[in-house]
Design a protein around this motif. Structure first.
Motif, PDB file in Angstrom:
ATOM      1  N   ARG A  46      -5.422 -88.583 -49.420  1.00 17.11           N
ATOM      2  CA  ARG A  46      -5.614 -89.901 -49.661  1.00 17.11           C
ATOM      3  C   ARG A  46      -4.020 -90.732 -50.111  1.00 17.11           C
ATOM      4  N   GLU A  47      -4.681 -92.059 -49.545  1.00 11.89           N
ATOM      5  CA  GLU A  47      -3.628 -92.926 -49.801  1.00 11.89           C
ATOM      6  C   GLU A  47      -3.010 -93.068 -51.430  1.00 11.89           C
ATOM      7  N   TYR A  51       0.512 -83.233 -44.188  1.00 12.56           N
ATOM      8  CA  TYR A  51       1.202 -83.301 -42.619  1.00 12.56           C
ATOM      9  C   TYR A  51      -0.292 -83.336 -41.722  1.00 12.56           C
ATOM     10  N   SER A  52      -1.068 -82.990 -41.132  1.00 12.06           N
ATOM     11  CA  SER A  52      -2.881 -82.783 -40.525  1.00 12.06           C
ATOM     12  C   SER A  52      -3.292 -84.307 -40.555  1.00 12.06           C
ATOM     13  N   HIS A  53      -3.037 -85.158 -42.342  1.00  5.08           N
ATOM     14  CA  HIS A  53      -3.419 -85.717 -42.369  1.00  5.08           C
ATOM     15  C   HIS A  53      -2.718 -87.017 -41.461  1.00  5.08           C
ATOM     16  N   LEU A  92       4.772 -98.995 -54.323  1.00  5.55           N
ATOM     17  CA  LEU A  92       3.687 -99.352 -54.012  1.00  5.55           C
ATOM     18  C   LEU A  92       3.281-100.651 -54.186  1.00  5.55           C
ATOM     19  N   ASN A  93       4.206-100.761 -54.324  1.00  5.81           N
ATOM     20  CA  ASN A  93       3.235-103.024 -54.663  1.00  5.81           C
ATOM     21  C   ASN A  93       3.985-103.025 -53.131  1.00  5.81           C
ATOM     22  N   VAL A 121      -0.900 -89.188 -51.228  1.00  2.00           N
ATOM     23  CA  VAL A 121      -1.456 -87.377 -52.671  1.00  2.00           C
ATOM     24  C   VAL A 121      -2.667 -86.587 -52.358  1.00  2.00           C
ATOM     25  N   THR A 122      -2.300 -85.742 -52.728  1.00  2.00           N
ATOM     26  CA  THR A 122      -3.287 -84.722 -52.172  1.00  2.00           C
ATOM     27  C   THR A 122      -3.891 -84.530 -54.085  1.00  2.00           C
ATOM     28  N   GLU A 123      -5.298 -84.633 -54.182  1.00  3.77           N
ATOM     29  CA  GLU A 123      -6.043 -84.076 -55.100  1.00  3.77           C
ATOM     30  C   GLU A 123      -7.187 -82.929 -55.150  1.00  3.77           C
TER      31      GLU A 123
END
Length: 148
Positions: free
Chosen positions: A4-5, A100-102, A43-44, A53-55
Motif C-alpha cells: 500500500r501507499e 514491484y508488481s504493484h 509523505l507531506n 510499504v509492504t505489511e
C-alpha cells in the motif's frame, strides 16, 4: 502480504529502514534528523515522490520510494524506484516482487506512466539478480552523479 501507499504514521518504520539500508549496503551512517525530515517531506508532498510499504499481519516489513522523471521521448513519466529495503528475516520471500508488481500494475493502468527504472550499487549482485528475474534489464546507460 499487502502493498500500500505509505501514510504519515509509517514514518518511523521508513526512517529506520533508510538508516539500516545505508549502513548495510554502503557502510554509511546517515544523520537521523536529516533522514526524518527527508522522509516527512515526501509523505507531506506527493510531488516529491511516494513511499510504498509492504505489511504482514499489520507489521511493515519493507518499503520503497518512487520519484518521477519526465521523458520527452515518451511524453510521459518514468517512475524511479529508490530506497528499497526489506527486513532481513523477510528477504527471499517475494516482498520486493510484490512491491514491484504493484508498481508495474500502476504503470500498465495509467497512460501517463511509461516505465520503471532503478539503480543499484555495482557490487550489489544479489539485487541485480532479483531485478533481472523480474524482467528488468541493465540497459545501456551508466549513471553519473555529483553530490554536495
Amino acid at each position: 502480504m499487502k502493498v500500500r501507499e505509505a501514510k504519515p504514521e509509517d514514518i518511523l518504520s521508513i526512517v529506520d529502514f533508510q538508516i539500516a539500508m545505508a549502513k548495510e549496503t554502503e557502510g554509511i551512517e546517515l544523520h537521523l534528523p536529516t533522514v526524518e525530515l527527508g522522509v516527512k517531506a515526501v509523505l507531506n508532498d506527493a510531488s516529491k515522490g511516494r513511499y510504498y510499504v509492504t505489511e504482514v499481519n499489520d507489521e511493515i516489513i519493507g518499503s520503497l520510494l518512487t520519484t518521477y522523471e519526465w521523458s520527452d521521448w515518451r511524453n510521459g513519466t518514468v517512475l524511479w524506484i529508490q530506497s528499497v529495503y526489506v527486513r532481513p528475516n523477510f528477504r527471499r520471500k517475494g516482498v520486493y516482487r510484490n512491491m514491484y508488481s504493484h508498481l508495474k500494475h500502476k504503470v500498465l493502468e495509467d497512460e501517463k506512466l511509461k516505465g520503471i527504472r532503478l539503480y543499484a550499487d555495482k557490487s550489489n549482485i544479489s539485487a541485480h539478480k532479483t531485478y533481472k528475474k523480474l524482467g528488468m534489464s541493465p540497459e545501456h546507460y551508466t549513471t553519473f552523479e555529483w553530490l554536495k
